[in-house]
Design a protein around this motif. Sequence first.
Motif, PDB file in Angstrom:
ATOM      1  N   LEU A 125       0.856  -1.186   0.000  1.00  0.00           N
ATOM      2  CA  LEU A 125       0.000   0.000   0.000  1.00  0.00           C
ATOM      3  C   LEU A 125       0.888   1.230   0.000  1.00  0.00           C
ATOM      4  CD1 LEU A 125      -2.558  -1.027   2.784  1.00  0.00           C
ATOM      5  CD2 LEU A 125      -3.012  -0.970   0.331  1.00  0.00           C
ATOM      6  N   ILE A 126       0.482   2.250  -0.764  1.00  0.00           N
ATOM      7  CA  ILE A 126       1.217   3.507  -0.776  1.00  0.00           C
ATOM      8  C   ILE A 126       0.226   4.666  -0.699  1.00  0.00           C
ATOM      9  CG2 ILE A 126       1.275   3.672  -3.315  1.00  0.00           C
ATOM     10  CD1 ILE A 126       4.091   4.908  -3.031  1.00  0.00           C
ATOM     11  N   GLY A 127       0.623   5.738  -0.024  1.00  0.00           N
ATOM     12  CA  GLY A 127      -0.250   6.900   0.070  1.00  0.00           C
ATOM     13  C   GLY A 127       0.506   8.103   0.585  1.00  0.00           C
ATOM     14  N   ASP A 128       0.007   9.292   0.232  1.00  0.00           N
ATOM     15  CA  ASP A 128       0.584  10.540   0.726  1.00  0.00           C
ATOM     16  C   ASP A 128      -0.360  11.173   1.735  1.00  0.00           C
ATOM     17  OD1 ASP A 128      -0.993  13.014  -0.766  1.00  0.00           O
ATOM     18  OD2 ASP A 128      -0.958  11.202  -1.988  1.00  0.00           O
ATOM     19  N   SER A 129       0.191  11.848   2.718  1.00  0.00           N
ATOM     20  CA  SER A 129      -0.586  12.543   3.741  1.00  0.00           C
ATOM     21  C   SER A 129      -1.586  11.578   4.388  1.00  0.00           C
ATOM     22  CB  SER A 129      -1.270  13.776   3.140  1.00  0.00           C
ATOM     23  OG  SER A 129      -1.710  14.659   4.144  1.00  0.00           O
ATOM     24  N   LEU A 130      -2.885  11.884   4.373  1.00  0.00           N
ATOM     25  CA  LEU A 130      -3.867  10.975   4.965  1.00  0.00           C
ATOM     26  C   LEU A 130      -3.898   9.631   4.248  1.00  0.00           C
ATOM     27  CD1 LEU A 130      -6.984  13.202   5.802  1.00  0.00           C
ATOM     28  CD2 LEU A 130      -5.507  11.997   7.426  1.00  0.00           C
ATOM     29  N   GLY A 131      -3.511   9.618   2.963  1.00  0.00           N
ATOM     30  CA  GLY A 131      -3.417   8.355   2.237  1.00  0.00           C
ATOM     31  C   GLY A 131      -2.350   7.449   2.824  1.00  0.00           C
ATOM     32  N   VAL A 134      -3.907   6.044   6.260  1.00  0.00           N
ATOM     33  CA  VAL A 134      -4.837   4.924   6.131  1.00  0.00           C
ATOM     34  C   VAL A 134      -4.119   3.675   5.638  1.00  0.00           C
ATOM     35  CG1 VAL A 134      -5.669   5.297   3.749  1.00  0.00           C
ATOM     36  CG2 VAL A 134      -7.219   4.383   5.483  1.00  0.00           C
ATOM     37  N   SER A 135      -3.060   3.842   4.848  1.00  0.00           N
ATOM     38  CA  SER A 135      -2.267   2.691   4.419  1.00  0.00           C
ATOM     39  C   SER A 135      -1.601   2.027   5.627  1.00  0.00           C
ATOM     40  CB  SER A 135      -1.209   3.118   3.399  1.00  0.00           C
ATOM     41  OG  SER A 135      -1.805   3.581   2.205  1.00  0.00           O
ATOM     42  N   LEU A 136      -1.028   2.846   6.512  1.00  0.00           N
ATOM     43  CA  LEU A 136      -0.410   2.310   7.721  1.00  0.00           C
ATOM     44  C   LEU A 136      -1.439   1.603   8.592  1.00  0.00           C
ATOM     45  CD1 LEU A 136       1.874   1.972   9.796  1.00  0.00           C
ATOM     46  CD2 LEU A 136       1.291   4.258  10.657  1.00  0.00           C
ATOM     47  N   MET A 137      -2.598   2.222   8.785  1.00  0.00           N
ATOM     48  CA  MET A 137      -3.620   1.626   9.637  1.00  0.00           C
ATOM     49  C   MET A 137      -4.105   0.297   9.075  1.00  0.00           C
ATOM     50  SD  MET A 137      -3.445   3.762  11.989  1.00  0.00           S
ATOM     51  CE  MET A 137      -4.686   3.085  13.097  1.00  0.00           C
ATOM     52  N   ALA A 138      -4.179   0.200   7.744  1.00  0.00           N
ATOM     53  CA  ALA A 138      -4.583  -1.065   7.121  1.00  0.00           C
ATOM     54  C   ALA A 138      -3.534  -2.136   7.376  1.00  0.00           C
ATOM     55  CB  ALA A 138      -4.793  -0.874   5.621  1.00  0.00           C
ATOM     56  N   GLY A 139      -2.253  -1.746   7.290  1.00  0.00           N
ATOM     57  CA  GLY A 139      -1.189  -2.701   7.560  1.00  0.00           C
ATOM     58  C   GLY A 139      -1.177  -3.175   9.008  1.00  0.00           C
ATOM     59  N   LEU A 140      -1.397  -2.253   9.936  1.00  0.00           N
ATOM     60  CA  LEU A 140      -1.406  -2.620  11.350  1.00  0.00           C
ATOM     61  C   LEU A 140      -2.607  -3.498  11.689  1.00  0.00           C
ATOM     62  CD1 LEU A 140      -0.383   0.800  12.969  1.00  0.00           C
ATOM     63  CD2 LEU A 140       1.059  -1.242  12.682  1.00  0.00           C
ATOM     64  N   LEU A 141      -3.717  -3.271  11.012  1.00  0.00           N
ATOM     65  CA  LEU A 141      -4.942  -4.031  11.273  1.00  0.00           C
ATOM     66  C   LEU A 141      -4.948  -5.374  10.548  1.00  0.00           C
ATOM     67  CD1 LEU A 141      -7.652  -3.801  12.778  1.00  0.00           C
ATOM     68  CD2 LEU A 141      -8.626  -2.762  10.718  1.00  0.00           C
ATOM     69  N   HIS A 144      -1.344  -9.658   7.727  1.00  0.00           N
ATOM     70  CA  HIS A 144      -1.227 -10.853   6.896  1.00  0.00           C
ATOM     71  C   HIS A 144      -1.784 -10.612   5.493  1.00  0.00           C
ATOM     72  CE1 HIS A 144       0.121 -13.540  10.116  1.00  0.00           C
ATOM     73  NE2 HIS A 144      -0.699 -12.878  10.902  1.00  0.00           N
ATOM     74  N   THR A 145      -2.499  -9.497   5.323  1.00  0.00           N
ATOM     75  CA  THR A 145      -3.076  -9.145   4.020  1.00  0.00           C
ATOM     76  C   THR A 145      -2.217  -8.133   3.288  1.00  0.00           C
ATOM     77  OG1 THR A 145      -5.305  -9.545   4.910  1.00  0.00           O
ATOM     78  CG2 THR A 145      -5.154  -8.271   2.870  1.00  0.00           C
ATOM     79  N   PHE A 146      -1.721  -7.135   4.017  1.00  0.00           N
ATOM     80  CA  PHE A 146      -0.875  -6.092   3.436  1.00  0.00           C
ATOM     81  C   PHE A 146       0.473  -6.111   4.169  1.00  0.00           C
ATOM     82  CE2 PHE A 146      -5.309  -4.489   3.344  1.00  0.00           C
ATOM     83  CZ  PHE A 146      -5.510  -4.533   1.976  1.00  0.00           C
ATOM     84  N   GLY A 147       1.496  -6.626   3.512  1.00  0.00           N
ATOM     85  CA  GLY A 147       2.770  -6.795   4.187  1.00  0.00           C
ATOM     86  C   GLY A 147       3.772  -5.681   3.974  1.00  0.00           C
ATOM     87  N   LYS A 148       3.447  -4.738   3.063  1.00  0.00           N
ATOM     88  CA  LYS A 148       4.389  -3.672   2.745  1.00  0.00           C
ATOM     89  C   LYS A 148       3.648  -2.338   2.666  1.00  0.00           C
ATOM     90  CE  LYS A 148       7.418  -6.847   0.255  1.00  0.00           C
ATOM     91  NZ  LYS A 148       8.175  -7.112  -0.991  1.00  0.00           N
ATOM     92  N   ILE A 149       4.208  -1.328   3.318  1.00  0.00           N
ATOM     93  CA  ILE A 149       3.559  -0.014   3.405  1.00  0.00           C
ATOM     94  C   ILE A 149       4.561   1.080   3.065  1.00  0.00           C
ATOM     95  CG2 ILE A 149       2.242   1.570   4.869  1.00  0.00           C
ATOM     96  CD1 ILE A 149       0.929  -1.187   4.586  1.00  0.00           C
ATOM     97  N   ALA A 150       4.158   1.985   2.152  1.00  0.00           N
ATOM     98  CA  ALA A 150       4.955   3.190   1.880  1.00  0.00           C
ATOM     99  C   ALA A 150       4.080   4.396   2.185  1.00  0.00           C
ATOM    100  CB  ALA A 150       5.420   3.223   0.430  1.00  0.00           C
ATOM    101  N   GLN A 174       6.858  -4.477   6.375  1.00  0.00           N
ATOM    102  CA  GLN A 174       8.002  -3.726   5.861  1.00  0.00           C
ATOM    103  C   GLN A 174       7.514  -2.327   5.532  1.00  0.00           C
ATOM    104  OE1 GLN A 174      10.010  -5.586   2.587  1.00  0.00           O
ATOM    105  NE2 GLN A 174      11.236  -3.787   2.112  1.00  0.00           N
ATOM    106  N   ILE A 175       8.146  -1.307   6.094  1.00  0.00           N
ATOM    107  CA  ILE A 175       7.610   0.052   6.011  1.00  0.00           C
ATOM    108  C   ILE A 175       8.646   1.032   5.468  1.00  0.00           C
ATOM    109  CG2 ILE A 175       6.737   2.001   7.380  1.00  0.00           C
ATOM    110  CD1 ILE A 175       5.412  -0.033   9.214  1.00  0.00           C
ATOM    111  N   TYR A 176       8.203   1.859   4.521  1.00  0.00           N
ATOM    112  CA  TYR A 176       8.976   3.015   4.070  1.00  0.00           C
ATOM    113  C   TYR A 176       8.229   4.258   4.532  1.00  0.00           C
ATOM    114  CZ  TYR A 176      11.246   6.558   1.263  1.00  0.00           C
ATOM    115  OH  TYR A 176      11.918   7.692   0.868  1.00  0.00           O
TER     116      TYR A 176
END
Length: 242
Positions: A125-131, A134-141, A144-150, A174-176
Amino acid sequence: MALQKGTMRDYTIYSDELDEEITLLAYLPSSFSPLHKYSLLIAQDGKDYFMYGKIKSVIEQLMENGEIDRTIVIGIPYRDVKDRYEKYHPNGKKNSRYLRFLAHELVPFLDQTFPTYQIGKGRALIGDSLGGTVSLMAGLLYPHTFGKIAMQSPYIDEGIIEEILQFSEPPLLQIYHSVGTNETAVKTTDGNVRDFITPNRKAREAFIQKGFLYEYNEFDGGHAWTYWQPDVPRAIAHILSL
């Protein structure tokens, strides 16, 4: 030599969670073949990443260089600023439903439509600002579905930092994470002016403390695509590296 161009396709999916039709923008790279499996890069602010982030040429260049895996890009556009806030902001009325849409409706649709790996590490998942938020929150929640976040210049508050500190499985993600050094007074959609860099630095400390697979970058500049676009190749190369 000019990069070859892939194919843009539009899809529509009805979301029971959100009770609305969602338009998806899909980019199949120039080398696409249904005989291969592909990673998914799912972009919040979908139109912005195609228009301002130049994500198509970024993907083609990184794939040509052998820096990233075969990747399909999925952009999720927002309808307007209010719609974006309600879905992306942690306090937004549709936030929890949007997160469920991503995990329980969007992912099954994409896995059925495209030749994907169908594992968390195969979805970014990738997103800017609020995007980015929400990408981070999806990864934390749904790790096992979203393993990489930018996330580029995400909105961070104490609640989000607490979510990071309470997360029990850091090796799954894995987070950028990037933010601009001039993001000290950002005008947000609710009309307020907020310091972004201080809470982002606090989030960095939390990620490091918890032992996430984590890359942090501070770029020279502010809260705008002028500064995010040059950071897009670095973000994608990190989370999708071979």
